[in-house]
Design a protein around this motif. Structure first.
Motif, PDB file in Angstrom:
ATOM      1  N   ALA A 219       0.777  -1.217  -0.058  1.00 19.43           N
ATOM      2  CA  ALA A 219       0.066   0.101   0.028  1.00 19.43           C
ATOM      3  C   ALA A 219       0.936   1.258  -0.048  1.00 19.43           C
ATOM      4  O   ALA A 219       2.164   1.180   0.258  1.00 19.43           O
ATOM      5  CB  ALA A 219      -0.714   0.012   1.159  1.00 19.43           C
ATOM      6  N   GLY A 220       0.406   2.247  -0.347  1.00 20.55           N
ATOM      7  CA  GLY A 220       0.933   3.648  -0.253  1.00 20.55           C
ATOM      8  C   GLY A 220       1.473   4.157   0.939  1.00 20.55           C
ATOM      9  O   GLY A 220       0.786   3.591   1.883  1.00 20.55           O
ATOM     10  N   ASP A 221       2.158   5.021   1.066  1.00 19.32           N
ATOM     11  CA  ASP A 221       2.829   5.872   2.317  1.00 19.32           C
ATOM     12  C   ASP A 221       1.847   6.763   2.678  1.00 19.32           C
ATOM     13  O   ASP A 221       1.266   7.435   1.893  1.00 19.32           O
ATOM     14  CB  ASP A 221       4.179   6.042   2.162  1.00 19.32           C
ATOM     15  CG  ASP A 221       5.175   4.911   2.071  1.00 19.32           C
ATOM     16  OD1 ASP A 221       4.926   3.828   2.741  1.00 19.32           O
ATOM     17  OD2 ASP A 221       6.284   5.179   1.355  1.00 19.32           O
ATOM     18  N   ALA A 222       1.912   7.205   4.004  1.00 13.79           N
ATOM     19  CA  ALA A 222       1.095   8.335   4.466  1.00 13.79           C
ATOM     20  C   ALA A 222       1.671   8.638   5.885  1.00 13.79           C
ATOM     21  O   ALA A 222       1.903   7.856   6.678  1.00 13.79           O
ATOM     22  CB  ALA A 222      -0.359   8.138   4.576  1.00 13.79           C
ATOM     23  N   ALA A 223       2.019  10.079   5.978  1.00 17.68           N
ATOM     24  CA  ALA A 223       2.589  10.331   7.385  1.00 17.68           C
ATOM     25  C   ALA A 223       1.422  10.139   8.425  1.00 17.68           C
ATOM     26  O   ALA A 223       0.445  10.693   8.117  1.00 17.68           O
ATOM     27  CB  ALA A 223       3.277  11.873   7.199  1.00 17.68           C
ATOM     28  N   ALA A 224       1.985   9.730   9.654  1.00 17.67           N
ATOM     29  CA  ALA A 224       1.001  10.010  10.861  1.00 17.67           C
ATOM     30  C   ALA A 224       0.746  11.242  11.341  1.00 17.67           C
ATOM     31  O   ALA A 224       1.666  11.903  11.305  1.00 17.67           O
ATOM     32  CB  ALA A 224       1.496   8.938  11.927  1.00 17.67           C
ATOM     33  N   VAL A 225      -0.614  11.498  11.829  1.00 18.02           N
ATOM     34  CA  VAL A 225      -0.682  12.561  12.521  1.00 18.02           C
ATOM     35  C   VAL A 225      -0.091  12.464  13.888  1.00 18.02           C
ATOM     36  O   VAL A 225      -0.081  11.407  14.484  1.00 18.02           O
ATOM     37  CB  VAL A 225      -2.371  12.957  12.919  1.00 18.02           C
ATOM     38  CG1 VAL A 225      -2.548  14.075  13.832  1.00 18.02           C
ATOM     39  CG2 VAL A 225      -2.865  13.166  11.574  1.00 18.02           C
ATOM     40  N   SER A 226       0.404  13.495  14.458  1.00 16.15           N
ATOM     41  CA  SER A 226       1.073  13.271  16.006  1.00 16.15           C
ATOM     42  C   SER A 226       0.206  13.197  17.044  1.00 16.15           C
ATOM     43  O   SER A 226      -0.976  13.362  16.978  1.00 16.15           O
ATOM     44  CB  SER A 226       1.945  14.640  16.383  1.00 16.15           C
ATOM     45  OG  SER A 226       0.941  15.590  16.587  1.00 16.15           O
TER      46      SER A 226
END
Length: 252
Positions: A122-129
């Motif tokens: 799957a694609g990457d996505a940055a996590a919310v802090s």
């Protein structure tokens, strides 16, 4: 049927004869050379399925798995040059495969392993802090309209069997002794960094996350689920970097 179609069909179905019209430049028998080539293709596809479904193979044994995979290849040949996409239909095939009926949870284990493959690619996505999430949850002005976007690798599986426990036992060379196979389990699959992780959830938590995936506001999702541990479920999602965006829906 064209020569190319005849060749492709015979390549994937060992019951078919060598296609007509083949020739060899070195005098070797074309049928013999085709048989070697076909065996190599079959072995490569079966090996690809074995790599994608290692626990399924462990549960039924290598000989049974390879025979089953050979029949699957005849019915569902590859449609994409990407081998990571091959085998999407194996779980449904297993569910209808009578010789596998003695292992009723096998299809769901295949579904779980397929979700792991999909999560890995799957694609990457940055996590919310965690700080941003805590602030959003503490704001009564926007909490009612808060929706959560989850990582694109995240998938859920509802099973009538203890599918996570069965899968986990085969990660440690353990046996199924002591596992209640018929206990329903809900699985959460996601990629955290480069590692695909698998968790067992209770029914309420699984339903809650499914509502989030459908972009239902968080508070509405909670109200439409059976009793579950909301703080624990949110901690799981936050701790494994599964929350990638927060939104405030405009309420009517």
């Amino acid at each position: 049927m064209s020569i190319q179609a005849d060749f492709a069909a015979a390549l994937l179905d060992t019951r078919l004869p060598c296609p007509a019209g083949l020739c060899s430049t070195n005098g070797a028998d074309p049928a013999s050379r085709f048989a070697v080539y076909r065996n190599n293709v079959q072995a490569s596809l079966i090996n690809a399925l074995a790599d994608s479904y290692p626990v399924v193979q462990q549960l039924v044994g290598e000989e049974f798995f390879r025979a089953m995979a050979g029949l699957f290849i005849q019915q569902q040949p590859p449609r994409s040059p990407l081998m990571s996409r091959y085998g999407d239909g194996l779980a449904a095939f297993i569910a209808a495969f009578e010789p596998a009926a003695e292992v009723p949870y096998l299809a769901d284990v295949a579904r779980l392993e397929r979700l792991r493959t999909r999560a890995y690619h799957a694609g990457d996505a940055a996590a919310v802090s965690a700080h941003q999430i805590s602030a959003a949850l503490a704001d009564p002005q926007t909490l009612a309209a808060l929706t959560i976007t989850l990582h694109p690798s995240l998938h859920l599986l509802d099973s009538a069997y203890a599918v996570v426990s069965i899968w986990a036992a085969h990660q440690q060379n353990a046996t199924l002794a002591g596992i209640d196979i018929t206990r329903m389990q809900q699985a959460l699959v996601l990629r955290n960094g480069l590692e695909v992780e698998v968790f067992a959830l209770d029914l309420g938590a699984s339903m809650f996350i499914r509502h989030l995936l459908n972009q239902q506001p968080l508070l509405d999702a909670v109200q439409h689920c059976p009793s579950f541990n909301l703080p624990q479920t949110l901690a799981l999602l936050i701790g494994h970097n599964a929350i990638t965006a927060l939104h405030n829906k405009v309420l009517p």
